[in-house]
Design an enzyme around this catalytic site. Structure first.
Site, short mmCIF file in Angstrom:
data_model
loop_
_atom_site.label_atom_id
_atom_site.label_comp_id
_atom_site.label_asym_id
_atom_site.label_seq_id
_atom_site.Cartn_x
_atom_site.Cartn_y
_atom_site.Cartn_z
N ASP A 32 0.84 -1.20 0.00
CA ASP A 32 0.00 0.00 0.00
C ASP A 32 0.88 1.25 0.00
OD1 ASP A 32 -3.22 0.45 0.90
OD2 ASP A 32 -1.87 2.17 1.11
N ASN A 88 -12.87 -3.51 1.58
CA ASN A 88 -13.94 -2.51 1.55
C ASN A 88 -14.75 -2.61 0.25
OD1 ASN A 88 -12.91 -1.48 3.99
ND2 ASN A 88 -11.45 -0.18 2.90
N GLN A 95 -14.28 2.27 0.47
CA GLN A 95 -13.55 1.89 -0.75
C GLN A 95 -13.22 3.14 -1.56
OE1 GLN A 95 -15.61 -0.84 -3.42
NE2 GLN A 95 -13.73 -1.31 -4.53
N HIS A 101 -9.80 -5.31 -4.05
CA HIS A 101 -8.49 -5.59 -3.44
C HIS A 101 -8.70 -6.02 -2.00
CE1 HIS A 101 -9.44 -1.32 -3.08
NE2 HIS A 101 -8.87 -1.37 -1.89
N HIS A 103 -6.83 -6.06 1.66
CA HIS A 103 -5.71 -5.53 2.46
C HIS A 103 -5.22 -6.62 3.41
CE1 HIS A 103 -6.61 -1.09 1.84
NE2 HIS A 103 -7.79 -1.61 1.52
P1 5GP Z 1 -9.59 1.15 -0.18
O1 5GP Z 1 -9.82 2.34 0.71
O2 5GP Z 1 -10.18 1.35 -1.56
O3 5GP Z 1 -9.95 -0.16 0.44
O4 5GP Z 1 -8.02 1.07 -0.33
C1 5GP Z 1 -7.29 1.65 -1.35
C2 5GP Z 1 -5.86 1.61 -0.89
O5 5GP Z 1 -5.04 1.75 -2.01
C3 5GP Z 1 -5.50 2.74 0.09
O6 5GP Z 1 -5.03 2.18 1.29
C4 5GP Z 1 -4.43 3.54 -0.65
O7 5GP Z 1 -3.40 3.95 0.21
C5 5GP Z 1 -3.93 2.55 -1.69
N1 5GP Z 1 -3.51 3.15 -2.95
C6 5GP Z 1 -4.18 4.09 -3.66
N2 5GP Z 1 -3.51 4.37 -4.81
C7 5GP Z 1 -2.41 3.57 -4.80
C8 5GP Z 1 -1.33 3.39 -5.72
O8 5GP Z 1 -1.25 4.04 -6.76
N3 5GP Z 1 -0.39 2.47 -5.38
C9 5GP Z 1 -0.45 1.74 -4.23
N4 5GP Z 1 0.55 0.87 -3.99
N5 5GP Z 1 -1.45 1.88 -3.34
C10 5GP Z 1 -2.42 2.79 -3.62
#
Ligand code: 5GP
Ligand code: ZN
Length: 139
Positions: A32, A88, A95, A101, A103
């Site tokens: 992340d 999420n 999300q 994805h 985590h």
């Molecule tokens: P969500 O909130 O959708 O479950 O999680 C998205 C996650 O993706 C967040 O924790 C954010 O830090 C991570 N993220 C967003 N953009 C990028 C990216 O370009 N590269 C990586 N490695 N992580 C990302």
């Protein structure tokens, strides 16, 4: 299928380079960008699926065993005491990237590692009502 406007499609398929912890025909596992803890990883399918509700069962059945392998390796390799598996679905659930994805968040026993929910209360009547509302739609 991939989505041209999706950052995780580009990362999962190597179009945007990333430090890759694991890769196979179906998934790429990356770290992340804004980790909750040291080693916070994300399992990305290579195909674009918005969330768990549309992820094919074949991939659903593969993603949890992979999470277990990664969690075990985090405990051994990083000295994590435990790990969270977080996933999420929808903006209301937090999300922010609309490509499924999972985590995998190693936990080291520090109290401020991750936000926890505030435990609420329930009654048997309320649980029966909730159960009927969801249960009637379980297919
Ligand atoms: P969500 O909130 O959708 O479950 O999680 C998205 C996650 O993706 C967040 O924790 C954010 O830090 C991570 N993220 C967003 N953009 C990028 C990216 O370009 N590269 C990586 N490695 N992580 C990302
Ligand atoms: Zn995508």
């Amino acid at each position: 299928m991939q989505d041209d406007n999706c950052i995780f499609c580009k990362i999962a398929n190597g179009e945007i380079p990333s430090v890759t912890l694991y890769e196979d025909a179906d998934f790429r596992v990356i770290f992340d960008l804004n980790p909750a803890t040291r080693g916070h990883a994300l399992i990305l399918p290579k195909e674009h699926y918005e969330d768990l509700t549309v992820l094919p069962e074949e991939l659903q059945s593969k993603v949890l065993p992979l999470a277990a392998r990664i969690g075990r390796a985090m405990k051994e390799g990083l000295g994590a005491k435990g790990f969270n598996v977080v996933q999420n679905n929808g903006e209301a659930a937090g999300q922010t990237v609309h490509h499924f994805h999972l985590h995998i968040i190693p936990r080291y026993g520090n109290p401020d590692e991750m936000v926890l929910w505030k435990p609420g209360t329930s009654t048997p009547e309320e649980l029966n009502k909730v159960c009927a509302e969801i249960g009637a739609r379980l297919k």
